[in-house]
Scaffold this motif. Structure first.
Motif, PDB file in Angstrom:
ATOM      1  N   GLY A 111     -10.262  -3.423  10.922  1.00 11.61           N
ATOM      2  CA  GLY A 111     -11.213  -2.256  11.141  1.00 11.61           C
ATOM      3  C   GLY A 111     -11.053  -1.225  11.780  1.00 11.61           C
ATOM      4  N   VAL A 112     -12.062  -0.531  12.116  1.00  9.57           N
ATOM      5  CA  VAL A 112     -11.857   0.794  12.906  1.00  9.57           C
ATOM      6  C   VAL A 112     -11.542   0.280  14.313  1.00  9.57           C
ATOM      7  N   GLY A 113     -10.571   1.146  14.806  1.00  6.40           N
ATOM      8  CA  GLY A 113      -9.931   0.624  16.115  1.00  6.40           C
ATOM      9  C   GLY A 113      -8.549  -0.224  16.367  1.00  6.40           C
ATOM     10  N   ASP A 114      -8.462  -0.923  15.170  1.00  2.00           N
ATOM     11  CA  ASP A 114      -7.037  -1.690  14.873  1.00  2.00           C
ATOM     12  C   ASP A 114      -6.067  -0.546  14.648  1.00  2.00           C
ATOM     13  N   ARG A 115      -4.816  -1.196  14.415  1.00  2.42           N
ATOM     14  CA  ARG A 115      -3.697  -0.376  14.606  1.00  2.42           C
ATOM     15  C   ARG A 115      -2.568  -0.538  13.401  1.00  2.42           C
ATOM     16  N   LEU A 116      -1.949   0.198  12.933  1.00  2.00           N
ATOM     17  CA  LEU A 116      -0.788   0.222  11.932  1.00  2.00           C
ATOM     18  C   LEU A 116       0.357   0.526  12.761  1.00  2.00           C
ATOM     19  N   SER A 117       1.362  -0.489  12.839  1.00  2.00           N
ATOM     20  CA  SER A 117       2.717  -0.393  13.393  1.00  2.00           C
ATOM     21  C   SER A 117       3.718  -0.057  12.173  1.00  2.00           C
ATOM     22  N   LEU A 118       4.508   0.853  12.253  1.00  2.00           N
ATOM     23  CA  LEU A 118       5.813   0.806  11.543  1.00  2.00           C
ATOM     24  C   LEU A 118       7.020   0.114  11.960  1.00  2.00           C
ATOM     25  N   ASN A 119       6.674  -0.649  12.978  1.00  2.71           N
ATOM     26  CA  ASN A 119       7.690  -1.724  13.472  1.00  2.71           C
ATOM     27  C   ASN A 119       7.246  -3.063  12.850  1.00  2.71           C
ATOM     28  N   ALA A 120       8.013  -3.561  12.005  1.00  2.00           N
ATOM     29  CA  ALA A 120       7.902  -4.737  11.294  1.00  2.00           C
ATOM     30  C   ALA A 120       7.967  -5.937  12.369  1.00  2.00           C
ATOM     31  N   SER A 121       8.723  -5.651  13.411  1.00  2.00           N
ATOM     32  CA  SER A 121       8.899  -6.751  14.415  1.00  2.00           C
ATOM     33  C   SER A 121       7.728  -7.038  15.018  1.00  2.00           C
ATOM     34  N   ASP A 122       6.769  -6.132  15.122  1.00  2.00           N
ATOM     35  CA  ASP A 122       5.419  -6.279  15.685  1.00  2.00           C
ATOM     36  C   ASP A 122       4.455  -7.716  15.220  1.00  2.00           C
ATOM     37  N   ASP A 136      -1.216   7.827  16.722  1.00  2.00           N
ATOM     38  CA  ASP A 136      -0.433   6.446  17.109  1.00  2.00           C
ATOM     39  C   ASP A 136      -0.827   5.320  15.984  1.00  2.00           C
ATOM     40  N   GLY A 137      -1.222   5.552  15.124  1.00  2.00           N
ATOM     41  CA  GLY A 137      -1.467   4.446  14.144  1.00  2.00           C
ATOM     42  C   GLY A 137      -3.009   3.948  14.162  1.00  2.00           C
ATOM     43  N   VAL A 138      -3.741   4.443  15.056  1.00  2.00           N
ATOM     44  CA  VAL A 138      -5.031   3.698  15.291  1.00  2.00           C
ATOM     45  C   VAL A 138      -5.974   4.196  14.222  1.00  2.00           C
ATOM     46  N   GLY A 141       0.702  -1.296  -0.019  1.00  2.00           N
ATOM     47  CA  GLY A 141      -0.155   0.272   0.008  1.00  2.00           C
ATOM     48  C   GLY A 141       1.061   1.435   0.064  1.00  2.00           C
ATOM     49  N   MET A 142       0.190   2.385   0.198  1.00  2.00           N
ATOM     50  CA  MET A 142       0.956   3.545   0.174  1.00  2.00           C
ATOM     51  C   MET A 142       0.681   4.359   1.517  1.00  2.00           C
ATOM     52  N   LEU A 143       1.268   4.827   2.331  1.00  2.00           N
ATOM     53  CA  LEU A 143       1.249   5.559   3.505  1.00  2.00           C
ATOM     54  C   LEU A 143       1.376   7.105   3.282  1.00  2.00           C
ATOM     55  N   PHE A 144       0.451   7.950   3.408  1.00  2.00           N
ATOM     56  CA  PHE A 144       0.409   9.192   3.412  1.00  2.00           C
ATOM     57  C   PHE A 144       0.911   9.866   4.912  1.00  2.00           C
ATOM     58  N   VAL A 145       1.938  10.340   5.085  1.00  2.00           N
ATOM     59  CA  VAL A 145       2.361  11.195   6.445  1.00  2.00           C
ATOM     60  C   VAL A 145       2.250  12.551   6.348  1.00  2.00           C
ATOM     61  N   TYR A 146       1.624  13.076   7.651  1.00  2.00           N
ATOM     62  CA  TYR A 146       1.522  14.415   7.611  1.00  2.00           C
ATOM     63  C   TYR A 146       2.073  14.903   8.708  1.00  2.00           C
ATOM     64  N   ASN A 147       2.793  16.227   8.899  1.00  2.00           N
ATOM     65  CA  ASN A 147       3.376  16.563   9.865  1.00  2.00           C
ATOM     66  C   ASN A 147       2.524  17.260  11.058  1.00  2.00           C
ATOM     67  N   TYR A 148       1.213  17.356  10.618  1.00  2.00           N
ATOM     68  CA  TYR A 148       0.223  18.079  11.645  1.00  2.00           C
ATOM     69  C   TYR A 148      -0.979  17.328  11.394  1.00  2.00           C
ATOM     70  N   GLN A 149      -1.980  17.540  12.482  1.00  2.00           N
ATOM     71  CA  GLN A 149      -3.244  16.649  12.347  1.00  2.00           C
ATOM     72  C   GLN A 149      -4.198  17.561  11.108  1.00  2.00           C
ATOM     73  N   ALA A 170     -12.306  12.323   5.347  1.00  2.00           N
ATOM     74  CA  ALA A 170     -11.877  11.280   6.547  1.00  2.00           C
ATOM     75  C   ALA A 170     -13.325  10.926   7.651  1.00  2.00           C
ATOM     76  N   GLY A 171     -13.830  12.052   7.817  1.00  2.00           N
ATOM     77  CA  GLY A 171     -14.923  11.849   8.859  1.00  2.00           C
ATOM     78  C   GLY A 171     -14.153  11.959  10.270  1.00  2.00           C
ATOM     79  N   VAL A 172     -12.859  11.858  10.534  1.00  2.00           N
ATOM     80  CA  VAL A 172     -12.238  12.082  11.827  1.00  2.00           C
ATOM     81  C   VAL A 172     -10.979  12.728  11.521  1.00  2.00           C
ATOM     82  N   PRO A 173     -10.418  13.547  12.771  1.00  2.00           N
ATOM     83  CA  PRO A 173      -9.035  13.845  12.369  1.00  2.00           C
ATOM     84  C   PRO A 173      -8.066  12.877  12.003  1.00  2.00           C
ATOM     85  N   PHE A 174      -6.958  13.198  11.197  1.00  2.00           N
ATOM     86  CA  PHE A 174      -6.083  12.351  11.225  1.00  2.00           C
ATOM     87  C   PHE A 174      -4.658  12.706  10.890  1.00  2.00           C
ATOM     88  N   TYR A 175      -3.571  11.969  11.189  1.00  2.00           N
ATOM     89  CA  TYR A 175      -2.154  12.205  10.952  1.00  2.00           C
ATOM     90  C   TYR A 175      -1.560  11.535   9.574  1.00  2.00           C
TER      91      TYR A 175
END
Length: 158
Positions: free
Chosen positions: A145-156, A99-101, A67-75, A124-129
């Motif tokens: 789904g909603v409430g699950d999380r993305l970790s950028l730590n592959a060892s997770d 936090d990636g949630v 996939g592609m992850l879009f990263v912003y410096n502010y909310q 989005a319907g929600v604020p996001f980073y």
């Protein structure tokens, strides 16, 4: 002489193939985590405005666990969204907090219009980073789904 020119042409073309693509984005191993599982994925990371604007435009396919992850410096505000102008493949987008949630997931379809102003925006319907685009149906097929999380730590994912 002709054989020498052919050899030089082949050698030169091989050198060109080794030159890195300046448009290539950094690639990271990441992990989508729910209560019952951890799903390893590979993400291209778009951090600059130009990288985020280009996104997945013009791509004819996206690997199954990529996939592609879009990263912003502010909310970003809840009314901020993405569009599918010049995007050829159907995608799902997950909007993530600091936090990636996952706060929301939207289904997006390619926009056939040649004019960006005629393409819908998927708010989005929600604020996001951060926002994560995957092939359409990916999150549902993996039970994410909603409430699950993305970790950028592959060892997770181990």
């Amino acid at each position: 002489m002709k054989a020498l020119l052919v050899c030089l042409a082949l050698l030169f073309s091989g050198c060109l193939a080794a030159v890195p693509d300046n448009d290539a984005l950094p690639v990271e191993q990441a992990c989508l985590m729910s209560a019952g599982q951890a799903v390893p994925i590979t993400v291209e990371v778009a951090r600059t405005s130009a990288e985020r604007s280009r996104g997945l435009m013009g791509r004819e396919r996206l690997a199954p666990n990529a996939g592609m992850l879009f990263v912003y410096n502010y909310q970003r505000r809840a009314d901020h969204g993405f569009w599918m102008y010049r995007t050829l493949i159907p995608l799902d987008i997950a909007y993530l907090d600091r936090d990636g949630v996952i706060g929301a997931i939207r289904h997006m379809v390619p926009c056939p219009s040649g004019q960006g102003r005629d393409c819908p925006t998927y708010e989005a319907g929600v604020p996001f980073y951060r926002a994560l685009e995957m092939n359409q149906g990916y999150f549902e097929s993996q039970g994410i789904g909603v409430g699950d999380r993305l970790s950028l730590n592959a060892s997770d994912c181990r």
